[in-house]
Design an enzyme around this catalytic site. Structure first.
Site, PDB file in Angstrom:
ATOM      1  N   LYS A  85       0.819  -1.215   0.000  1.00  0.00           N
ATOM      2  CA  LYS A  85       0.000   0.000   0.000  1.00  0.00           C
ATOM      3  C   LYS A  85       0.851   1.263   0.000  1.00  0.00           C
ATOM      4  O   LYS A  85       0.333   2.353  -0.277  1.00  0.00           O
ATOM      5  CB  LYS A  85      -0.980  -0.002   1.167  1.00  0.00           C
ATOM      6  CG  LYS A  85      -0.379   0.103   2.547  1.00  0.00           C
ATOM      7  CD  LYS A  85      -1.452  -0.002   3.614  1.00  0.00           C
ATOM      8  CE  LYS A  85      -0.895   0.073   5.024  1.00  0.00           C
ATOM      9  NZ  LYS A  85      -0.329   1.389   5.359  1.00  0.00           N
ATOM     10  N   ASP A  86       2.156   1.155   0.293  1.00  0.00           N
ATOM     11  CA  ASP A  86       3.054   2.304   0.274  1.00  0.00           C
ATOM     12  C   ASP A  86       3.773   2.471  -1.062  1.00  0.00           C
ATOM     13  O   ASP A  86       4.518   3.433  -1.245  1.00  0.00           O
ATOM     14  CB  ASP A  86       4.114   2.173   1.375  1.00  0.00           C
ATOM     15  CG  ASP A  86       3.521   2.290   2.777  1.00  0.00           C
ATOM     16  OD1 ASP A  86       2.441   2.897   2.910  1.00  0.00           O
ATOM     17  OD2 ASP A  86       4.136   1.773   3.719  1.00  0.00           O
ATOM     18  N   ARG A 133      -8.387   8.129   3.201  1.00  0.00           N
ATOM     19  CA  ARG A 133      -9.423   7.109   2.979  1.00  0.00           C
ATOM     20  C   ARG A 133     -10.185   6.821   4.272  1.00  0.00           C
ATOM     21  O   ARG A 133     -11.422   6.768   4.289  1.00  0.00           O
ATOM     22  CB  ARG A 133      -8.759   5.824   2.459  1.00  0.00           C
ATOM     23  CG  ARG A 133      -9.691   4.620   2.415  1.00  0.00           C
ATOM     24  CD  ARG A 133      -8.906   3.356   2.069  1.00  0.00           C
ATOM     25  NE  ARG A 133      -7.868   3.064   3.042  1.00  0.00           N
ATOM     26  CZ  ARG A 133      -8.057   2.387   4.176  1.00  0.00           C
ATOM     27  NH1 ARG A 133      -9.266   1.925   4.477  1.00  0.00           N
ATOM     28  NH2 ARG A 133      -7.066   2.158   5.002  1.00  0.00           N
ATOM     29  N   ARG A 134      -9.450   6.624   5.359  1.00  0.00           N
ATOM     30  CA  ARG A 134     -10.113   6.350   6.636  1.00  0.00           C
ATOM     31  C   ARG A 134     -10.891   7.562   7.119  1.00  0.00           C
ATOM     32  O   ARG A 134     -11.980   7.429   7.685  1.00  0.00           O
ATOM     33  CB  ARG A 134      -9.070   5.920   7.680  1.00  0.00           C
ATOM     34  CG  ARG A 134      -8.421   4.576   7.367  1.00  0.00           C
ATOM     35  CD  ARG A 134      -7.381   4.200   8.401  1.00  0.00           C
ATOM     36  NE  ARG A 134      -6.698   2.971   8.019  1.00  0.00           N
ATOM     37  CZ  ARG A 134      -5.374   2.819   8.012  1.00  0.00           C
ATOM     38  NH1 ARG A 134      -4.594   3.819   8.364  1.00  0.00           N
ATOM     39  NH2 ARG A 134      -4.831   1.676   7.645  1.00  0.00           N
ATOM     40  N   ARG A 151       0.804  10.885  12.608  1.00  0.00           N
ATOM     41  CA  ARG A 151       1.865  10.243  11.838  1.00  0.00           C
ATOM     42  C   ARG A 151       2.806   9.514  12.791  1.00  0.00           C
ATOM     43  O   ARG A 151       2.733   9.653  13.997  1.00  0.00           O
ATOM     44  CB  ARG A 151       2.651  11.299  11.039  1.00  0.00           C
ATOM     45  CG  ARG A 151       1.883  11.982   9.912  1.00  0.00           C
ATOM     46  CD  ARG A 151       1.706  11.072   8.700  1.00  0.00           C
ATOM     47  NE  ARG A 151       2.932  10.361   8.373  1.00  0.00           N
ATOM     48  CZ  ARG A 151       3.997  10.903   7.765  1.00  0.00           C
ATOM     49  NH1 ARG A 151       3.973  12.164   7.405  1.00  0.00           N
ATOM     50  NH2 ARG A 151       5.067  10.182   7.510  1.00  0.00           N
ATOM     51  N   ARG A 157       2.387   5.871  17.376  1.00  0.00           N
ATOM     52  CA  ARG A 157       0.947   6.131  17.404  1.00  0.00           C
ATOM     53  C   ARG A 157       0.300   5.564  18.668  1.00  0.00           C
ATOM     54  O   ARG A 157      -0.545   6.207  19.289  1.00  0.00           O
ATOM     55  CB  ARG A 157       0.285   5.535  16.161  1.00  0.00           C
ATOM     56  CG  ARG A 157       0.762   6.161  14.864  1.00  0.00           C
ATOM     57  CD  ARG A 157       0.038   5.580  13.677  1.00  0.00           C
ATOM     58  NE  ARG A 157       0.770   5.833  12.443  1.00  0.00           N
ATOM     59  CZ  ARG A 157       0.305   5.596  11.230  1.00  0.00           C
ATOM     60  NH1 ARG A 157      -0.906   5.083  11.082  1.00  0.00           N
ATOM     61  NH2 ARG A 157       1.024   5.850  10.162  1.00  0.00           N
ATOM     62  N   CYS A 244      -1.815   9.346  -3.354  1.00  0.00           N
ATOM     63  CA  CYS A 244      -2.429   9.347  -2.014  1.00  0.00           C
ATOM     64  C   CYS A 244      -3.041  10.704  -1.710  1.00  0.00           C
ATOM     65  O   CYS A 244      -3.385  10.989  -0.578  1.00  0.00           O
ATOM     66  CB  CYS A 244      -1.400   8.976  -0.951  1.00  0.00           C
ATOM     67  SG  CYS A 244      -0.232  10.280  -0.572  1.00  0.00           S
TER      68      CYS A 244
END
Length: 303
Positions: A85-86, A133-134, A151, A157, A244
């Protein structure tokens, strides 16, 4: 005298999750050939260094792979291991994705020590996420929450959550599970509620284009069903402009040898999104066309 063993050098980010992924590939390679020497080249990327701004504002998720690609170009490394996904939706011609491993859990999850589900979060609760997206899905499905950008790596996190900066986090389940932190998950968010990002949960191995010897070493790691699914998901992103900088979810599954693809795209700030789905060999084209016909480009342009 036996000939010297071959050496493979893996470029990887230095974060705990990236190192887990690199060590996982290292172990798989050694399992296939115990005589192989597999070394890790740990690098810090611009994406790891810039923690005070959204990725969409400073160059996108490609910031997590650039330094690794330089190491490949300069022959400091033979391959790089990425969270798919990155990986940018379009690779430079001098690189290729030689193997995509079998996908782990693709779903998002809620992390909270006080609330068992998104539905139990009170009005105004602070929810941390780094993903447009979230953010889009949260605003669309759970209006009234306060969405705050966060981030940093997984540990960073979680530390911010534990000190009270947030009431909850929404994260990728696979990352927590890989780090042995699955116990921190309060709720797994089903795709019906939270559609994943293209490629989420899958690992990809990037090499120099045309490096036949390294590609052959990696052939046993390739998982064809996963590649078929993530290829369709990433094609949706490319069909809409692929970056993104806009919120996009896409998730494909194979059922009885038929691919089924669903996607969401829209506006993170307004919590508006358009949904589309299609099945079969041309599913990605059908999904992109349906999204466009329903006006997704207007929503994406509006932010």
């Amino acid at each position: 005298m036996a000939p010297p063993s071959a050496t493979i050098r893996i470029a990887t980010r230095a974060s705990p999750l990236a190192l887990w992924q690199a060590h996982h590939v290292q172990a798989r390679l050694l399992q296939a050939d115990p005589t192989l020497r597999v070394e890790l080249l740990e690098l810090t990327t611009r994406g790891d260094q810039i923690l005070d701004r959204r990725l969409s504002k400073v160059g996108g998720k490609g910031l997590f792979v650039k330094e690794l690609e330089v190491a490949l170009q300069e022959h400091q490394a033979d391959l790089a291991v990425h969270s798919l996904k990155d990986v940018p939706m379009v690779l430079a011609p001098e690189f290729e994705l030689a193997a995509i491993l079998e996908r782990a859990d693709p779903r998002d999850c809620l992390v909270s020590s006080r609330h068992a589900s998104l539905a139990q979060l009170p009005q105004g609760a602070r929810v941390g996420t780094s993903s447009l997206r979230r953010e889009m899905a949260l605003r669309a499905r759970f209006a009234g929450l306060q969405i705050v950008s966060v981030r940093g790596n997984v540990g960073t996190r979680l530390a911010k959550l534990d000190r009270g900066d947030f009431d909850a986090l929404v994260m990728a389940a696979a990352g927590l599970q890989r780090l042995g932190l699955g116990g921190r998950i309060a709720q797994i968010l089903p795709p019906e509620l939270f559609l994943p990002a293209p490629g989420q949960g899958a690992l990809a191995i990037e090499i120099r284009a045309g490096d036949e010897a390294v590609r052959a070493r990696l052939a046993h790691l390739e998982h064809a069903p996963t590649r078929a699914c993530v290829t369709a998901e990433r094609a949706v992103s490319r069909g809409l402009g692929g970056s993104c900088e806009f919120p996009l979810a896409a998730y494909a599954q194979i059922d009885q040898q038929r691919l089924h693809l669903r996607a969401w795209a829209g506006s993170a700030t307004r919590g508006e999104m358009i949904e589309a789905q299609a099945s079969g060999a041309a599913a990605q084209a059908g999904v992109v066309e349906e999204l466009k016909q329903c006006g997704v480009e207007r929503l994406l342009a509006g932010g």
